[in-house]
Write a protein that holds these residues in place. Structure first.
Motif, short mmCIF file in Angstrom:
data_model
loop_
_atom_site.label_atom_id
_atom_site.label_comp_id
_atom_site.label_asym_id
_atom_site.label_seq_id
_atom_site.Cartn_x
_atom_site.Cartn_y
_atom_site.Cartn_z
N UNK A 101 -23.91 56.58 65.06
CA UNK A 101 -24.42 56.78 63.82
C UNK A 101 -26.02 56.23 63.64
N UNK A 102 -26.19 55.25 64.17
CA UNK A 102 -27.75 54.63 64.10
C UNK A 102 -28.37 55.67 64.87
N UNK A 103 -28.15 56.34 65.88
CA UNK A 103 -29.03 57.29 66.62
C UNK A 103 -29.13 58.30 65.87
N UNK A 104 -28.24 58.61 64.69
CA UNK A 104 -28.37 60.03 63.96
C UNK A 104 -29.20 59.64 62.65
N UNK A 105 -29.47 58.39 62.40
CA UNK A 105 -30.16 58.10 61.11
C UNK A 105 -29.46 57.76 59.83
N UNK A 106 -27.88 57.78 60.40
CA UNK A 106 -27.11 57.28 59.36
C UNK A 106 -26.82 56.09 58.93
N UNK A 107 -27.18 55.14 59.92
CA UNK A 107 -26.88 53.86 59.59
C UNK A 107 -28.14 52.97 60.07
N UNK A 108 -28.48 51.91 59.65
CA UNK A 108 -29.69 50.88 60.23
C UNK A 108 -29.09 49.56 60.68
N UNK A 109 -29.40 49.11 61.70
CA UNK A 109 -28.62 47.90 62.13
C UNK A 109 -29.23 46.63 61.41
N UNK A 110 -30.37 46.72 60.85
CA UNK A 110 -30.81 45.58 60.02
C UNK A 110 -30.55 45.81 58.56
N UNK A 111 -30.04 46.76 58.16
CA UNK A 111 -29.71 47.13 56.67
C UNK A 111 -28.39 46.33 56.37
N UNK A 112 -28.34 45.78 55.18
CA UNK A 112 -27.17 44.90 54.71
C UNK A 112 -25.87 45.94 54.59
N UNK A 113 -24.62 45.41 54.79
CA UNK A 113 -23.41 45.98 54.64
C UNK A 113 -23.19 46.69 53.29
N UNK A 114 -23.81 45.74 52.54
CA UNK A 114 -23.66 45.96 51.10
C UNK A 114 -24.41 47.46 50.41
N UNK A 115 -25.47 47.90 51.24
CA UNK A 115 -26.04 49.06 51.06
C UNK A 115 -24.66 50.28 51.37
N UNK A 116 -23.97 50.31 52.20
CA UNK A 116 -23.10 50.94 52.60
C UNK A 116 -21.72 51.07 51.94
N UNK A 117 -21.42 49.77 51.93
CA UNK A 117 -20.09 49.25 51.19
C UNK A 117 -20.23 48.34 50.02
N UNK A 118 -20.79 48.61 49.10
CA UNK A 118 -21.02 47.78 47.81
C UNK A 118 -19.82 47.24 47.44
N UNK A 119 -20.10 45.86 47.36
CA UNK A 119 -19.12 45.07 46.83
C UNK A 119 -17.87 44.54 47.70
N UNK A 120 -17.95 45.19 48.74
CA UNK A 120 -16.89 44.95 49.95
C UNK A 120 -16.86 43.53 50.37
N UNK A 121 -18.06 43.00 50.56
CA UNK A 121 -18.05 41.54 51.18
C UNK A 121 -18.88 40.75 50.14
N UNK A 122 -18.13 40.18 49.26
CA UNK A 122 -18.53 39.18 48.17
C UNK A 122 -17.54 38.14 47.90
N UNK A 123 -18.06 37.10 47.02
CA UNK A 123 -16.94 36.17 46.51
C UNK A 123 -16.75 35.06 47.80
N UNK A 124 -16.23 33.99 47.21
CA UNK A 124 -15.86 32.87 48.14
C UNK A 124 -17.05 32.58 49.07
N UNK A 125 -18.30 32.72 48.58
CA UNK A 125 -19.40 32.27 49.33
C UNK A 125 -20.21 33.26 50.06
N UNK A 126 -19.51 34.35 50.05
CA UNK A 126 -20.08 35.64 50.88
C UNK A 126 -21.07 36.47 49.96
#
Length: 375
Positions: A101-126
């Protein structure tokens, strides 16, 4: 499913007849062939399950050694084309899919996961805006490791597991480090990556990995089971629970579980032959672009090797390095490593015994097979 959350030696190394089968024509092997690997196999099997086996070779051919039995109360050797659950070796398939998916330009390695999955990784210090895709792939997100077995209580009414629910359970443990600051083996990282694959491709993760990796490589005996599919394809090596106390041991069939509890972190089924083919193809540049392969192989040093993007680097006792992964799930302990000069070694046992030296003995077996096979 994971073998350690600390350092590489712990991750990859921390009275049975032996038979040999050639890949083309099965035949009994002379007793003087592969003596060092035979000795290492016996040492591994003595602290592992009822049986153990290693499939190894190079560009000129391959061979299989089996110790103990694949089925209790029989003398059935484990074969290289028999199915078993591969545990965390699934992570490399997941990582390869993300890098496509990185090769296809759909994902970037150094982009935050919140860009793709907003709100999934949050709370409890995350804070998902500070955790990148690379952090998740390399186990440097700071997300705490946890034992997925505690999540069996989260089963859905239909007997399967919802990945988002498992991720929320994993995030109940506080961060162990700031993103990028430390290395902690965590299955939660790869459950989140499975969600990323599903969001970007529009496919269930098992279908995405199957279409992108398994089918194009012709891995006919490799399966990423759909939720609800608990069956092992035939032929299969049964997995066992048990205990060893000195020379005494007891085995019972491993309990049945739905593979969706491990999903993109460890749900897959394969064979020693197929796993050797997969890792050989990946490291030869046949799965992702050269640029993405270079990213995969940028490792976090752990002593004795390192961890890249879903892949282990092992420094071999005979010099050089090998690439692959290991895995442990109820019933199985496995590891596959390959070298860039065409050598490969895949080994497994049909039990995963906690609190033993089996992990270190497995790594030693793989190392021995690769080194004894050196030209």
């Amino acid at each position: 499913m994971k073998l350690s959350s600390r350092r590489l030696p712990a991750v990859i190394g921390a009275a049975a007849a032996i038979v040999m089968m050639a890949t083309a024509t099965a035949h009994a092997a002379p007793n003087d062939e592969h003596p060092a690997t035979r000795t290492a196999l016996k040492a591994f099997q003595s602290v592992a399950g009822p049986g153990a086996a290693v499939y190894a070779g190079d560009n000129t051919g391959a061979w299989t050694l089996s110790a103990g039995t694949g089925t209790i109360n029989t003398t059935k050797p484990i074969q290289a084309d028999e199915h078993f659950r591969i545990g965390s070796q699934t992570k490399t398939f997941t990582a390869a899919t993300v890098l496509q998916l990185v090769d296809e330009g759909k994902v970037a390695l150094d982009t935050s996961i919140d860009t793709y999955l907003p709100g999934t990784v949050n709370g409890n210090g995350y804070d998902g805006t500070r955790i990148t895709v690379r952090h998740l792939l390399q186990q440097t997100s700071g997300i705490a490791g946890y034992d997925p077995l505690v999540s069996f209580a989260l089963v859905e009414p239909n007997g399967t597991y919802n990945t988002a629910t498992l991720v929320r359970e994993g995030l109940k443990r506080a961060p162990v480090s700031a993103p990028g600051a430390g290395w902690t083996y965590s299955n939660t990282n790869y459950l989140i990556l499975g969600m990323l694959i599903e969001k970007v491709t529009g496919l269930p993760v098992h279908e995405a990995v199957t279409r992108r990796i398994i089918e194009p490589l012709g891995l006919d005996r490799t399966v990423f089971p759909a939720p609800g599919d608990r069956a092992l394809p035939s032929p299969a090596v049964p997995g066992y629970h048990g205990a060893r106390v000195g020379t005494f041991y007891f085995w019972s069939l491993a309990f049945s579980y739905d593979p969706s509890i491990f999903s993109a972190s460890g749900a897959m089924v394969s064979t020693m032959e197929d796993l050797s083919s997969f890792y050989s193809a990946l490291t030869a540049g046949k799965v992702v672009s050269p640029a993405s392969l270079a990213e995969i192989e940028k490792v976090r040093d752990l002593g004795g090797g390192g961890y890249g993007l879903g892949i282990l680097k092992m420094n071999l006792s005979c010099g050089g390095e090998a690439w692959g992964h290991n895995g442990g799930v109820p019933g199985y302990l496995t590891q596959t490593m390959v070298t860039k000069d065409g050598r490969h070694a895949s080994a497994m046992s049909n039990a995963y015994l906690l609190g033993t030296t089996s992990t270190a003995k497995l790594a030693a077996l793989v190392d021995t097979a690769l080194c004894e096979n050196r030209g």
